[in-house]
Enzyme design. Sequence first.
Site, PDB file in Angstrom:
ATOM      1  N   ALA A   1       0.395  -6.975   5.270  1.00 41.48           N
ATOM      2  CA  ALA A   1      -0.022  -8.050   4.291  1.00 41.48           C
ATOM      3  C   ALA A   1       0.013  -9.288   4.420  1.00 41.48           C
ATOM      4  O   ALA A   1      -0.885 -10.123   4.044  1.00 41.48           O
ATOM      5  CB  ALA A   1       0.883  -7.489   2.988  1.00 41.48           C
TER       6      ALA A   1
ATOM      7  N   ALA B   1       3.355  -1.701   4.302  1.00 42.22           N
ATOM      8  CA  ALA B   1       2.421  -2.585   4.847  1.00 42.22           C
ATOM      9  C   ALA B   1       2.967  -4.362   4.543  1.00 42.22           C
ATOM     10  O   ALA B   1       1.748  -4.919   4.615  1.00 42.22           O
ATOM     11  CB  ALA B   1       0.976  -2.306   4.660  1.00 42.22           C
ATOM     12  N   GLY B   2       4.196  -4.457   4.523  1.00 41.34           N
ATOM     13  CA  GLY B   2       4.504  -5.742   3.885  1.00 41.34           C
ATOM     14  C   GLY B   2       3.930  -6.817   4.986  1.00 41.34           C
ATOM     15  O   GLY B   2       3.613  -7.761   4.811  1.00 41.34           O
ATOM     16  N   GLY B   3       4.333  -6.428   6.447  1.00 41.76           N
ATOM     17  CA  GLY B   3       4.068  -7.354   7.327  1.00 41.76           C
ATOM     18  C   GLY B   3       2.510  -7.491   7.666  1.00 41.76           C
ATOM     19  O   GLY B   3       2.093  -8.632   7.907  1.00 41.76           O
TER      20      GLY B   3
ATOM     21  N   GLY C   1       7.494   0.917   5.094  1.00 42.92           N
ATOM     22  CA  GLY C   1       6.351   1.804   5.155  1.00 42.92           C
ATOM     23  C   GLY C   1       5.208   1.601   4.234  1.00 42.92           C
ATOM     24  O   GLY C   1       4.264   2.351   3.825  1.00 42.92           O
TER      25      GLY C   1
ATOM     26  N   ASP D   1      -3.119  -1.535   9.892  1.00 48.78           N
ATOM     27  CA  ASP D   1      -2.838  -1.819   8.543  1.00 48.78           C
ATOM     28  C   ASP D   1      -3.543  -3.071   8.003  1.00 48.78           C
ATOM     29  O   ASP D   1      -3.758  -3.186   6.742  1.00 48.78           O
ATOM     30  CB  ASP D   1      -1.592  -1.326   7.938  1.00 48.78           C
ATOM     31  CG  ASP D   1      -1.115   0.005   8.061  1.00 48.78           C
ATOM     32  OD1 ASP D   1      -2.098   0.844   8.478  1.00 48.78           O
ATOM     33  OD2 ASP D   1      -0.066   0.035   7.872  1.00 48.78           O
TER      34      ASP D   1
ATOM     35  N   PRO E   1       8.676  -4.436  -0.214  1.00 51.18           N
ATOM     36  CA  PRO E   1       9.796  -3.993   0.653  1.00 51.18           C
ATOM     37  C   PRO E   1       9.751  -4.160   2.378  1.00 51.18           C
ATOM     38  O   PRO E   1       8.606  -4.238   2.642  1.00 51.18           O
ATOM     39  CB  PRO E   1       9.963  -2.641   0.356  1.00 51.18           C
ATOM     40  CG  PRO E   1       9.268  -2.361  -0.966  1.00 51.18           C
ATOM     41  CD  PRO E   1       8.256  -3.370  -0.980  1.00 51.18           C
ATOM     42  N   VAL E   2      10.773  -4.757   2.790  1.00 54.16           N
ATOM     43  CA  VAL E   2      10.611  -4.974   4.260  1.00 54.16           C
ATOM     44  C   VAL E   2      10.849  -3.856   4.986  1.00 54.16           C
ATOM     45  O   VAL E   2      11.944  -3.256   4.842  1.00 54.16           O
ATOM     46  CB  VAL E   2      11.600  -6.351   4.732  1.00 54.16           C
ATOM     47  CG1 VAL E   2      11.727  -6.642   6.240  1.00 54.16           C
ATOM     48  CG2 VAL E   2      11.307  -7.653   3.815  1.00 54.16           C
ATOM     49  N   ALA E   3       9.940  -3.622   6.164  1.00 55.25           N
ATOM     50  CA  ALA E   3      10.221  -2.359   6.893  1.00 55.25           C
ATOM     51  C   ALA E   3      10.437  -1.249   6.250  1.00 55.25           C
ATOM     52  O   ALA E   3      11.163  -0.474   6.278  1.00 55.25           O
ATOM     53  CB  ALA E   3      11.432  -2.750   7.833  1.00 55.25           C
TER      54      ALA E   3
ATOM     55  N   LYS F   1       0.771  -1.054   0.001  1.00 55.56           N
ATOM     56  CA  LYS F   1       0.064  -0.029  -0.235  1.00 55.56           C
ATOM     57  C   LYS F   1       1.071   1.155  -0.028  1.00 55.56           C
ATOM     58  O   LYS F   1       1.896   1.111   0.451  1.00 55.56           O
ATOM     59  CB  LYS F   1      -0.925   0.031   1.198  1.00 55.56           C
ATOM     60  CG  LYS F   1      -0.243  -0.071   2.497  1.00 55.56           C
ATOM     61  CD  LYS F   1       0.335   1.258   3.073  1.00 55.56           C
ATOM     62  CE  LYS F   1       0.847   1.423   4.568  1.00 55.56           C
ATOM     63  NZ  LYS F   1       1.624   2.600   4.863  1.00 55.56           N
TER      64      LYS F   1
END
Length: 301
Positions: free
Chosen positions: A105, A101-103, A99, A137, A95-97, A10
């Site tokens: 997601a 919302a990968g985690g 911004g 998120d 992308p990890v960390a 996002k």
Amino acid sequence: MSVTVRVPAKVNVQLAVGGARADGFHDLANVFLAVGLYDEVTVTPADRLRITCSGPDAHQVPLDHSNLAARAALALAGRSGRSADVHIHIAKDIPVAGGMAGGSADGAGALLACDELWGLGTPRDELLAICAELGSDVPFSLIGGAALGTGRGEQLTPLEVGGTFHWVFALADGGLSTPAVYGEFDRLWEGREVPVPEASPELTEALRLGDATALAETVGNDLQPAALSLFPSLRQTLTAGGEGGALAALVSGSGPTTAFLAKDAESAESVAEALLASDTCRSVRVALAPAPGATVVAPAV
């Protein structure tokens, strides 16, 4: 027998942040837009809950029960009176960390995948309630598209989008902790009254019309000063993208990924080339928005 769910990243085209609440969270007016960068979460029956991860920066992803994907499986299992005995594999492309919302997601993806694998047929409202318990998120990662998030971001109102928007994302060398960015936001506002967060009517209208130029004039991120305070070199990246022809440049969420809105596909490629040539970021991604939310792409067989 396994289920695979694809779930998008996002960008916050508007992130209006209020003062700290008694519970430590902040009231938000958070306009989410899902973009076409995806993680894929695959769940398979196993003798115990375990997580593996592959893809860019996979070594940064926690593989214990603090991972939102594991927490999602445990939450759904608890509600359905079963054990969360699954192997969750996360194929990272968000992308990890960063911004984006990968985690979150991955949490939404694991929740939907487990629901499908276990044949529960949990109503969407109940899935969204579990998502809200997992994180602010996570509900948007489930629904995708575009939405206004209020409360701490988990109370969603879908928004109409009338066209396709072209985005370029510059990935920074390093990460930012979301709690640290909010803490810096509080420090920067110390002693002053923080305005009540409100969504911009002009921005939501620009989304409805699919008007990139109008959207560029209204995007904003109240966390950007805090992110720049903690990660000053992001200013150079923002400048490079603007000079490369972006209509708008902003920090994505809590950062440190920076987002650039382009007029069209050709302009997006030009912005991407300018960012790479600037040597102010480690890599660049181009993506379209809006994107669908969590979607089963390989059902149980």
